[in-house]
Motif scaffolding. Structure first.
Motif, PDB file in Angstrom:
ATOM      1  N   ALA A 236      17.164   4.491  -8.989  1.00 42.88           N
ATOM      2  CA  ALA A 236      17.532   3.288  -8.462  1.00 42.88           C
ATOM      3  C   ALA A 236      16.731   3.374  -7.334  1.00 42.88           C
ATOM      4  CB  ALA A 236      18.346   3.164  -9.133  1.00 42.88           C
ATOM      5  N   ALA A 237      17.047   4.611  -6.650  1.00 45.20           N
ATOM      6  CA  ALA A 237      16.432   4.754  -4.982  1.00 45.20           C
ATOM      7  C   ALA A 237      15.374   5.009  -4.550  1.00 45.20           C
ATOM      8  CB  ALA A 237      17.076   5.674  -4.183  1.00 45.20           C
ATOM      9  N   LEU A 238      14.627   5.705  -6.252  1.00 43.52           N
ATOM     10  CA  LEU A 238      12.527   5.258  -5.856  1.00 43.52           C
ATOM     11  C   LEU A 238      12.206   4.234  -6.396  1.00 43.52           C
ATOM     12  CD1 LEU A 238      12.587   8.465  -7.638  1.00 43.52           C
ATOM     13  CD2 LEU A 238      12.200   9.162  -5.136  1.00 43.52           C
ATOM     14  N   ILE A 239      13.060   3.468  -7.573  1.00 43.48           N
ATOM     15  CA  ILE A 239      12.446   1.981  -7.472  1.00 43.48           C
ATOM     16  C   ILE A 239      12.688   1.048  -5.880  1.00 43.48           C
ATOM     17  CG2 ILE A 239      12.593  -0.152  -8.956  1.00 43.48           C
ATOM     18  CD1 ILE A 239      13.580   1.267 -10.866  1.00 43.48           C
ATOM     19  N   ALA A 240      13.728   1.397  -5.096  1.00 38.18           N
ATOM     20  CA  ALA A 240      14.298   0.739  -3.972  1.00 38.18           C
ATOM     21  C   ALA A 240      12.973   0.610  -2.644  1.00 38.18           C
ATOM     22  CB  ALA A 240      15.365   0.486  -3.835  1.00 38.18           C
ATOM     23  N   SER A 241      12.833   1.743  -3.044  1.00 37.51           N
ATOM     24  CA  SER A 241      11.550   2.825  -1.983  1.00 37.51           C
ATOM     25  C   SER A 241      10.357   2.026  -2.124  1.00 37.51           C
ATOM     26  CB  SER A 241      11.646   4.131  -1.630  1.00 37.51           C
ATOM     27  OG  SER A 241      13.150   3.921  -0.578  1.00 37.51           O
ATOM     28  N   ALA A 242       9.644   2.364  -3.140  1.00 46.17           N
ATOM     29  CA  ALA A 242       8.751   1.438  -3.958  1.00 46.17           C
ATOM     30  C   ALA A 242       8.459   0.155  -3.497  1.00 46.17           C
ATOM     31  CB  ALA A 242       8.062   1.746  -5.288  1.00 46.17           C
ATOM     32  N   THR A 243       9.792  -0.872  -4.230  1.00 45.25           N
ATOM     33  CA  THR A 243       9.749  -1.897  -3.657  1.00 45.25           C
ATOM     34  C   THR A 243       9.735  -2.565  -2.010  1.00 45.25           C
ATOM     35  OG1 THR A 243      11.215  -2.701  -5.791  1.00 45.25           O
ATOM     36  CG2 THR A 243      11.504  -3.970  -4.204  1.00 45.25           C
ATOM     37  N   VAL A 244       9.364  -1.672  -1.432  1.00 43.00           N
ATOM     38  CA  VAL A 244       9.743  -2.286   0.093  1.00 43.00           C
ATOM     39  C   VAL A 244       8.224  -1.623   0.205  1.00 43.00           C
ATOM     40  CG1 VAL A 244      10.201  -1.345   2.786  1.00 43.00           C
ATOM     41  CG2 VAL A 244      12.671  -1.969   0.320  1.00 43.00           C
ATOM     42  N   ALA A 245       8.235  -1.077  -0.425  1.00 44.67           N
ATOM     43  CA  ALA A 245       6.623  -0.223  -0.029  1.00 44.67           C
ATOM     44  C   ALA A 245       5.292  -1.214   0.048  1.00 44.67           C
ATOM     45  CB  ALA A 245       6.257   1.350  -0.375  1.00 44.67           C
ATOM     46  N   LEU A 246       5.511  -2.073  -1.333  1.00 46.98           N
ATOM     47  CA  LEU A 246       5.062  -3.209  -1.973  1.00 46.98           C
ATOM     48  C   LEU A 246       4.799  -4.636  -1.903  1.00 46.98           C
ATOM     49  CD1 LEU A 246       4.367  -1.373  -5.407  1.00 46.98           C
ATOM     50  CD2 LEU A 246       2.653  -0.607  -3.338  1.00 46.98           C
ATOM     51  N   ALA A 247       6.084  -4.898  -0.469  1.00 48.61           N
ATOM     52  CA  ALA A 247       6.206  -5.430  -0.657  1.00 48.61           C
ATOM     53  C   ALA A 247       5.296  -6.553   0.347  1.00 48.61           C
ATOM     54  CB  ALA A 247       7.453  -5.844   0.973  1.00 48.61           C
ATOM     55  N   SER A 249       2.468  -7.218  -1.947  1.00 48.59           N
ATOM     56  CA  SER A 249       1.428  -7.636  -2.761  1.00 48.59           C
ATOM     57  C   SER A 249       2.023  -8.427  -3.911  1.00 48.59           C
ATOM     58  CB  SER A 249       1.725  -6.076  -3.541  1.00 48.59           C
ATOM     59  OG  SER A 249       0.910  -5.305  -2.249  1.00 48.59           O
ATOM     60  N   VAL A 250       0.888  -8.940  -4.604  1.00 45.62           N
ATOM     61  CA  VAL A 250       0.877  -9.954  -5.536  1.00 45.62           C
ATOM     62  C   VAL A 250       0.284  -9.493  -7.076  1.00 45.62           C
ATOM     63  CG1 VAL A 250       1.159 -12.222  -4.367  1.00 45.62           C
ATOM     64  CG2 VAL A 250      -0.986 -11.304  -4.800  1.00 45.62           C
ATOM     65  N   LEU A 306      -9.841  -0.915  -9.297  1.00 49.31           N
ATOM     66  CA  LEU A 306      -9.131  -1.457  -8.694  1.00 49.31           C
ATOM     67  C   LEU A 306      -8.598  -2.584  -7.852  1.00 49.31           C
ATOM     68  CD1 LEU A 306      -7.627   2.790  -7.663  1.00 49.31           C
ATOM     69  CD2 LEU A 306      -6.606   0.754  -9.154  1.00 49.31           C
ATOM     70  N   ALA A 307     -10.274  -3.066  -7.826  1.00 48.23           N
ATOM     71  CA  ALA A 307     -10.608  -3.981  -6.968  1.00 48.23           C
ATOM     72  C   ALA A 307      -9.796  -5.000  -7.419  1.00 48.23           C
ATOM     73  CB  ALA A 307     -12.076  -4.564  -6.932  1.00 48.23           C
ATOM     74  N   PRO A 308      -9.488  -5.661  -8.118  1.00 53.90           N
ATOM     75  CA  PRO A 308      -8.590  -7.065  -8.662  1.00 53.90           C
ATOM     76  C   PRO A 308      -7.188  -6.872  -7.896  1.00 53.90           C
ATOM     77  CG  PRO A 308      -9.662  -6.101 -10.427  1.00 53.90           C
ATOM     78  CD  PRO A 308      -9.360  -5.072  -9.620  1.00 53.90           C
ATOM     79  N   PHE A 309      -6.410  -5.021  -7.782  1.00 58.72           N
ATOM     80  CA  PHE A 309      -4.989  -5.007  -7.584  1.00 58.72           C
ATOM     81  C   PHE A 309      -4.912  -5.109  -5.693  1.00 58.72           C
ATOM     82  CE2 PHE A 309      -6.376  -2.883 -11.862  1.00 58.72           C
ATOM     83  CZ  PHE A 309      -5.330  -4.053 -12.207  1.00 58.72           C
ATOM     84  N   ASP A 310      -4.287  -5.921  -5.107  1.00 65.83           N
ATOM     85  CA  ASP A 310      -3.815  -5.397  -3.559  1.00 65.83           C
ATOM     86  C   ASP A 310      -2.814  -4.323  -3.614  1.00 65.83           C
ATOM     87  OD1 ASP A 310      -1.992  -6.964  -5.042  1.00 65.83           O
ATOM     88  OD2 ASP A 310      -1.738  -8.745  -2.775  1.00 65.83           O
ATOM     89  N   GLY A 311      -2.270  -3.687  -4.377  1.00 66.06           N
ATOM     90  CA  GLY A 311      -1.116  -2.999  -3.819  1.00 66.06           C
ATOM     91  C   GLY A 311      -1.014  -1.540  -5.571  1.00 66.06           C
ATOM     92  N   VAL A 312      -0.726  -0.278  -5.232  1.00 70.39           N
ATOM     93  CA  VAL A 312      -1.148   0.444  -5.931  1.00 70.39           C
ATOM     94  C   VAL A 312       0.111   1.214  -5.953  1.00 70.39           C
ATOM     95  CG1 VAL A 312      -2.045   2.881  -6.716  1.00 70.39           C
ATOM     96  CG2 VAL A 312      -3.295   0.682  -6.144  1.00 70.39           C
ATOM     97  N   ILE A 313       0.767   1.823  -6.843  1.00 74.94           N
ATOM     98  CA  ILE A 313       1.315   3.093  -6.749  1.00 74.94           C
ATOM     99  C   ILE A 313       1.639   3.981  -8.009  1.00 74.94           C
ATOM    100  CG2 ILE A 313       3.013   1.065  -8.930  1.00 74.94           C
ATOM    101  CD1 ILE A 313       5.714   2.808  -7.788  1.00 74.94           C
ATOM    102  N   ALA A 334      -4.096  -3.091  -0.685  1.00 72.20           N
ATOM    103  CA  ALA A 334      -3.850  -3.170   1.344  1.00 72.20           C
ATOM    104  C   ALA A 334      -2.143  -2.290   0.845  1.00 72.20           C
ATOM    105  CB  ALA A 334      -3.281  -4.368   1.028  1.00 72.20           C
ATOM    106  N   HIS A 335      -1.760  -1.792  -0.032  1.00 79.04           N
ATOM    107  CA  HIS A 335      -0.688  -1.070   0.069  1.00 79.04           C
ATOM    108  C   HIS A 335      -0.843  -0.570  -1.342  1.00 79.04           C
ATOM    109  CE1 HIS A 335       1.533  -4.245   2.830  1.00 79.04           C
ATOM    110  NE2 HIS A 335       1.217  -4.606   2.301  1.00 79.04           N
ATOM    111  N   ILE A 336       0.090   1.531  -0.437  1.00 78.83           N
ATOM    112  CA  ILE A 336       0.220   2.133  -1.626  1.00 78.83           C
ATOM    113  C   ILE A 336       1.523   2.587  -1.663  1.00 78.83           C
ATOM    114  CG2 ILE A 336      -0.584   4.716  -2.528  1.00 78.83           C
ATOM    115  CD1 ILE A 336      -3.532   3.864  -1.468  1.00 78.83           C
TER     116      ILE A 336
END
Length: 384
Positions: A236-247, A249-250, A306-313, A334-336
């Protein structure tokens, strides 16, 4: 005094002192006078048991250790950034474990190995495992007493899944008597699944219903031996931080997606890539996104792909993902969000991203392997 990578204390003059904590006083003969960050280890098996290396330090010192492991790895690559307050998983939350077994006369030893040794520490308490996993050790000793002869060794993997406890026994058990004992054991203890692995891969012996692990609110088929985060709390902690990092991204691509730990939790994930066939099939079966079965070490995603994606995890194995990172550094994402279990290989990969024009915004360390030297982290990158 600081804590070195392997858990020993290091004095200002460079002496390495086992089981010293920051603030301790070290005499010339190596005698330790405990300081404010030195605590009494909660477990009787410490320090012999290799499952923990840092039970002698308090949480403040442990958090500092996690930060220093990350900052030190970054410094070695000429990098620095904001390192946020580490997250520590509580005791008694580990939901998977790999243990060793040995029959000695009438005694069955079951537990973790000693550090840097094949000697098994017979666990009679454990402060990291979920209580229901630890409760299985006593009955498992009884089962192994019927399956092993004197001097024989085996292994056991325990995982807490949606249906209960998933058990894999690492041994040969082909006789009719052994098969009967295994079936009776699984039924008596209402196991979710029991498999035997004699070195050729898990062979199913018991499974009353399909075994799943709920990820992102979605029950996902759990292949035998599949990778899971060690604790639900750490996940849950990893997911929460990843969510913030990718804020912001669509459209997100999840590389090294596994069973979908992040892909299913992030509503913007549209594409997931996983090299393990069973895991990729399980994620595909959820019908939540497009999934590709692809070895990203042999065939990394290109910048064009990867061009269609504005976020990558990405959450690669301990070796990192240098070939994939080199191509990701050329992408327009834009965000990784980079999730890592190895600060050294992460820092190497981070340097490649930074040289490709990305900015390393911040890092969140996560200590879900409580009291161990194992460090995980989530890092946020954005196009500079």
């Amino acid at each position: 005094m600081r804590i070195a990578a392997r858990g020993e204390g290091v004095t200002d003059d460079g002496r390495h002192v086992a089981f010293a904590a920051p603030g301790d006083e070290i005499a010339e003969d190596g005698t330790i006078t405990p300081g404010p960050h030195h605590q009494v280890p909660p477990c009787r098996h410490f320090p012999a048991c290799g499952g923990c290396q840092l039970q002698h330090v308090d949480d403040a010192a442990y958090r500092d250790y996690l930060v220093e492991r990350v900052s030190g790895a970054l410094a070695a690559q000429g990098l620095s950034t904001e390192i946020r307050e580490p997250h520590l998983s509580p005791p008694h939350t580990r939901r998977r474990a790999s243990l060793r077994v040995e029959r000695r006369g009438k005694q069955v030893l079951l537990g973790f190995n000693e550090g840097k040794s094949n000697t098994i520490v017979d666990l009679h308490e454990c402060h990291v495992l979920l209580p229901e996993l630890f409760a299985m050790l006593a009955p498992l000793r009884g089962l192994f007493a019927t399956l092993l002869d004197h001097g024989q060794r085996a292994s056991v993997q325990l995982t807490r899944c949606d249906q209960g406890i998933d058990v894999t026994l690492g041994l040969s058990a082909d006789s009719f008597t052994a098969s009967e004992a295994i079936q009776a054991f699984a039924a008596e203890h209402a196991l979710a699944r029991l498999s035997i692995d004699d070195g050729l891969g898990p062979q199913l012996r018991w499974q009353p219903e399909a075994v799943t692990m709920t990820l992102g609110g979605v029950p996902v088929t759990l292949p035998e031996g599949a990778f899971l985060q060690a604790t639900a709390d750490g996940e849950a902690a990893l997911i929460a931080s990843a969510t913030v990092a990718l804020a912001g991204s669509v459209r997100v691509a999840d590389l090294f997606a596994g069973l979908g730990t992040f892909a299913l939790a992030l509503p913007t994930t549209k594409f997931a890539v996983e090299g393990a066939r069973d895991a990729a099939a399980a994620l595909l079966a959820t019908r939540r996104m497009q999934v590709a079965h692809r070895d990203l070490y042999r065939r990394p995603m290109t910048a064009d792909e990867l061009a269609p994606f504005d976020g990558v995890i990405l959450d690669p194995p301990r070796a990192g993902a240098v070939e994939q990172i080199r191509l990701l550094a050329d992408s327009t994402a834009a965000h990784i969000a980079y999730v890592s279990c190895n600060p050294a290989t992460f820092a190497r990969d981070a340097a490649i991203l930074v040289s490709g024009g990305y900015q390393l915004d911040w890092i969140k360390p996560v200590g879900q392997f409580r009291w161990s030297t194992h460090v995980e982290l989530v890092a946020a990158f954005s196009r500079a």
